[in-house]
Motif scaffolding. Structure first.
Motif, PDB file in Angstrom:
ATOM      1  N   GLU A 229       0.850  -1.183   0.000  1.00  0.00           N
ATOM      2  CA  GLU A 229       0.000   0.000   0.000  1.00  0.00           C
ATOM      3  C   GLU A 229       0.891   1.241   0.000  1.00  0.00           C
ATOM      4  O   GLU A 229       1.977   1.236   0.587  1.00  0.00           O
ATOM      5  CB  GLU A 229      -0.888   0.023   1.229  1.00  0.00           C
ATOM      6  CG  GLU A 229      -1.953  -1.049   1.225  1.00  0.00           C
ATOM      7  CD  GLU A 229      -2.853  -0.949   2.438  1.00  0.00           C
ATOM      8  OE1 GLU A 229      -3.006   0.159   2.989  1.00  0.00           O
ATOM      9  OE2 GLU A 229      -3.397  -1.988   2.817  1.00  0.00           O
ATOM     10  N   ALA A 230       0.432   2.298  -0.637  1.00  0.00           N
ATOM     11  CA  ALA A 230       1.211   3.543  -0.692  1.00  0.00           C
ATOM     12  C   ALA A 230       1.521   4.015   0.725  1.00  0.00           C
ATOM     13  O   ALA A 230       0.661   3.983   1.599  1.00  0.00           O
ATOM     14  CB  ALA A 230       0.441   4.618  -1.451  1.00  0.00           C
ATOM     15  N   ARG A 231       2.762   4.405   0.933  1.00  0.00           N
ATOM     16  CA  ARG A 231       3.280   4.955   2.180  1.00  0.00           C
ATOM     17  C   ARG A 231       3.399   3.928   3.299  1.00  0.00           C
ATOM     18  O   ARG A 231       3.710   4.265   4.431  1.00  0.00           O
ATOM     19  CB  ARG A 231       2.485   6.175   2.618  1.00  0.00           C
ATOM     20  CG  ARG A 231       2.497   7.261   1.544  1.00  0.00           C
ATOM     21  CD  ARG A 231       2.019   8.611   1.977  1.00  0.00           C
ATOM     22  NE  ARG A 231       2.681   9.166   3.129  1.00  0.00           N
ATOM     23  CZ  ARG A 231       3.816   9.875   3.129  1.00  0.00           C
ATOM     24  NH1 ARG A 231       4.452  10.086   2.012  1.00  0.00           N
ATOM     25  NH2 ARG A 231       4.301  10.370   4.244  1.00  0.00           N
TER      26      ARG A 231
ATOM     27  N   CYS B  12      12.022   0.935   3.821  1.00  0.00           N
ATOM     28  CA  CYS B  12      11.608   1.982   2.891  1.00  0.00           C
ATOM     29  C   CYS B  12      10.098   2.163   2.912  1.00  0.00           C
ATOM     30  O   CYS B  12       9.375   1.369   3.492  1.00  0.00           O
ATOM     31  CB  CYS B  12      12.000   1.623   1.458  1.00  0.00           C
ATOM     32  SG  CYS B  12      13.761   1.563   1.141  1.00  0.00           S
ATOM     33  N   ARG B  13       9.671   3.209   2.243  1.00  0.00           N
ATOM     34  CA  ARG B  13       8.256   3.398   1.952  1.00  0.00           C
ATOM     35  C   ARG B  13       8.154   3.903   0.525  1.00  0.00           C
ATOM     36  O   ARG B  13       9.083   4.516   0.003  1.00  0.00           O
ATOM     37  CB  ARG B  13       7.586   4.367   2.928  1.00  0.00           C
ATOM     38  CG  ARG B  13       8.051   5.790   2.791  1.00  0.00           C
ATOM     39  CD  ARG B  13       7.220   6.736   3.649  1.00  0.00           C
ATOM     40  NE  ARG B  13       7.813   8.051   3.662  1.00  0.00           N
ATOM     41  CZ  ARG B  13       7.737   8.941   2.682  1.00  0.00           C
ATOM     42  NH1 ARG B  13       7.092   8.649   1.581  1.00  0.00           N
ATOM     43  NH2 ARG B  13       8.307  10.110   2.778  1.00  0.00           N
ATOM     44  N   GLN B  14       7.025   3.630  -0.095  1.00  0.00           N
ATOM     45  CA  GLN B  14       6.803   4.093  -1.463  1.00  0.00           C
ATOM     46  C   GLN B  14       5.779   5.218  -1.422  1.00  0.00           C
ATOM     47  O   GLN B  14       4.750   5.107  -0.753  1.00  0.00           O
ATOM     48  CB  GLN B  14       6.294   2.943  -2.326  1.00  0.00           C
ATOM     49  CG  GLN B  14       6.263   3.275  -3.794  1.00  0.00           C
ATOM     50  CD  GLN B  14       5.807   2.111  -4.644  1.00  0.00           C
ATOM     51  OE1 GLN B  14       4.922   1.377  -4.270  1.00  0.00           O
ATOM     52  NE2 GLN B  14       6.429   1.956  -5.801  1.00  0.00           N
ATOM     53  N   ASP B  15       6.063   6.310  -2.113  1.00  0.00           N
ATOM     54  CA  ASP B  15       5.127   7.436  -2.097  1.00  0.00           C
ATOM     55  C   ASP B  15       4.050   7.261  -3.158  1.00  0.00           C
ATOM     56  O   ASP B  15       4.022   6.287  -3.895  1.00  0.00           O
ATOM     57  CB  ASP B  15       5.846   8.779  -2.218  1.00  0.00           C
ATOM     58  CG  ASP B  15       6.519   9.001  -3.558  1.00  0.00           C
ATOM     59  OD1 ASP B  15       6.204   8.289  -4.525  1.00  0.00           O
ATOM     60  OD2 ASP B  15       7.360   9.911  -3.645  1.00  0.00           O
ATOM     61  N   TRP B  16       3.156   8.225  -3.223  1.00  0.00           N
ATOM     62  CA  TRP B  16       2.022   8.160  -4.147  1.00  0.00           C
ATOM     63  C   TRP B  16       2.469   8.165  -5.606  1.00  0.00           C
ATOM     64  O   TRP B  16       1.750   7.691  -6.471  1.00  0.00           O
ATOM     65  CB  TRP B  16       1.070   9.336  -3.903  1.00  0.00           C
ATOM     66  CG  TRP B  16       0.513   9.328  -2.526  1.00  0.00           C
ATOM     67  CD1 TRP B  16       0.846  10.185  -1.512  1.00  0.00           C
ATOM     68  CD2 TRP B  16      -0.437   8.425  -1.961  1.00  0.00           C
ATOM     69  NE1 TRP B  16       0.159   9.868  -0.367  1.00  0.00           N
ATOM     70  CE2 TRP B  16      -0.638   8.794  -0.623  1.00  0.00           C
ATOM     71  CE3 TRP B  16      -1.138   7.340  -2.458  1.00  0.00           C
ATOM     72  CZ2 TRP B  16      -1.517   8.113   0.214  1.00  0.00           C
ATOM     73  CZ3 TRP B  16      -2.006   6.660  -1.614  1.00  0.00           C
ATOM     74  CH2 TRP B  16      -2.188   7.056  -0.305  1.00  0.00           C
ATOM     75  N   ASN B  17       3.669   8.663  -5.889  1.00  0.00           N
ATOM     76  CA  ASN B  17       4.174   8.714  -7.263  1.00  0.00           C
ATOM     77  C   ASN B  17       4.921   7.457  -7.668  1.00  0.00           C
ATOM     78  O   ASN B  17       5.393   7.352  -8.789  1.00  0.00           O
ATOM     79  CB  ASN B  17       5.104   9.916  -7.432  1.00  0.00           C
ATOM     80  CG  ASN B  17       4.381  11.223  -7.260  1.00  0.00           C
ATOM     81  OD1 ASN B  17       3.232  11.358  -7.660  1.00  0.00           O
ATOM     82  ND2 ASN B  17       5.048  12.193  -6.659  1.00  0.00           N
ATOM     83  N   GLY B  18       5.093   6.513  -6.731  1.00  0.00           N
ATOM     84  CA  GLY B  18       5.807   5.283  -7.030  1.00  0.00           C
ATOM     85  C   GLY B  18       7.285   5.318  -6.690  1.00  0.00           C
ATOM     86  O   GLY B  18       7.981   4.334  -6.899  1.00  0.00           O
ATOM     87  N   ASP B  19       7.790   6.454  -6.182  1.00  0.00           N
ATOM     88  CA  ASP B  19       9.197   6.544  -5.776  1.00  0.00           C
ATOM     89  C   ASP B  19       9.374   5.885  -4.415  1.00  0.00           C
ATOM     90  O   ASP B  19       8.534   6.009  -3.529  1.00  0.00           O
ATOM     91  CB  ASP B  19       9.645   8.005  -5.678  1.00  0.00           C
ATOM     92  CG  ASP B  19       9.675   8.696  -7.027  1.00  0.00           C
ATOM     93  OD1 ASP B  19       9.941   8.024  -8.037  1.00  0.00           O
ATOM     94  OD2 ASP B  19       9.434   9.915  -7.061  1.00  0.00           O
TER      95      ASP B  19
END
Length: 67
Positions: free
Chosen positions: A13-15, A30-37
């Motif tokens: 899930e995002a974030r 890590c975490r992934q942001d809403w833009n996929g980074d």
């Protein structure tokens, strides 16, 4: 213990904060942001992952407190 999940099969899930593996790098949180980074946490706080993330897994439950 959870199994590694390929980013080709499914993304977290995002974030969500997860453990990831990257090409040519050690695993890190890590975490992934809403833009996929992907963004590294901990000592690398808020540093964008430069290596390609290949797999992820949820973080394990913390140990129970010793009474």
């Amino acid at each position: 213990m959870s199994e590694w999940i390929s980013v080709k099969d499914r993304l977290p899930e995002a974030r969500a904060v997860v453990l990831v593996t990257m090409k040519g790098a050690l695993p890190c949180v890590c975490r992934q942001d809403w833009n996929g980074d992907w963004w590294m946490l901990g000592q690398y706080r808020n540093q964008r992952c430069r290596a390609e993330v290949t797999h992820w897994m949820p973080l394990p439950e913390p140990p129970k407190e010793v009474e």
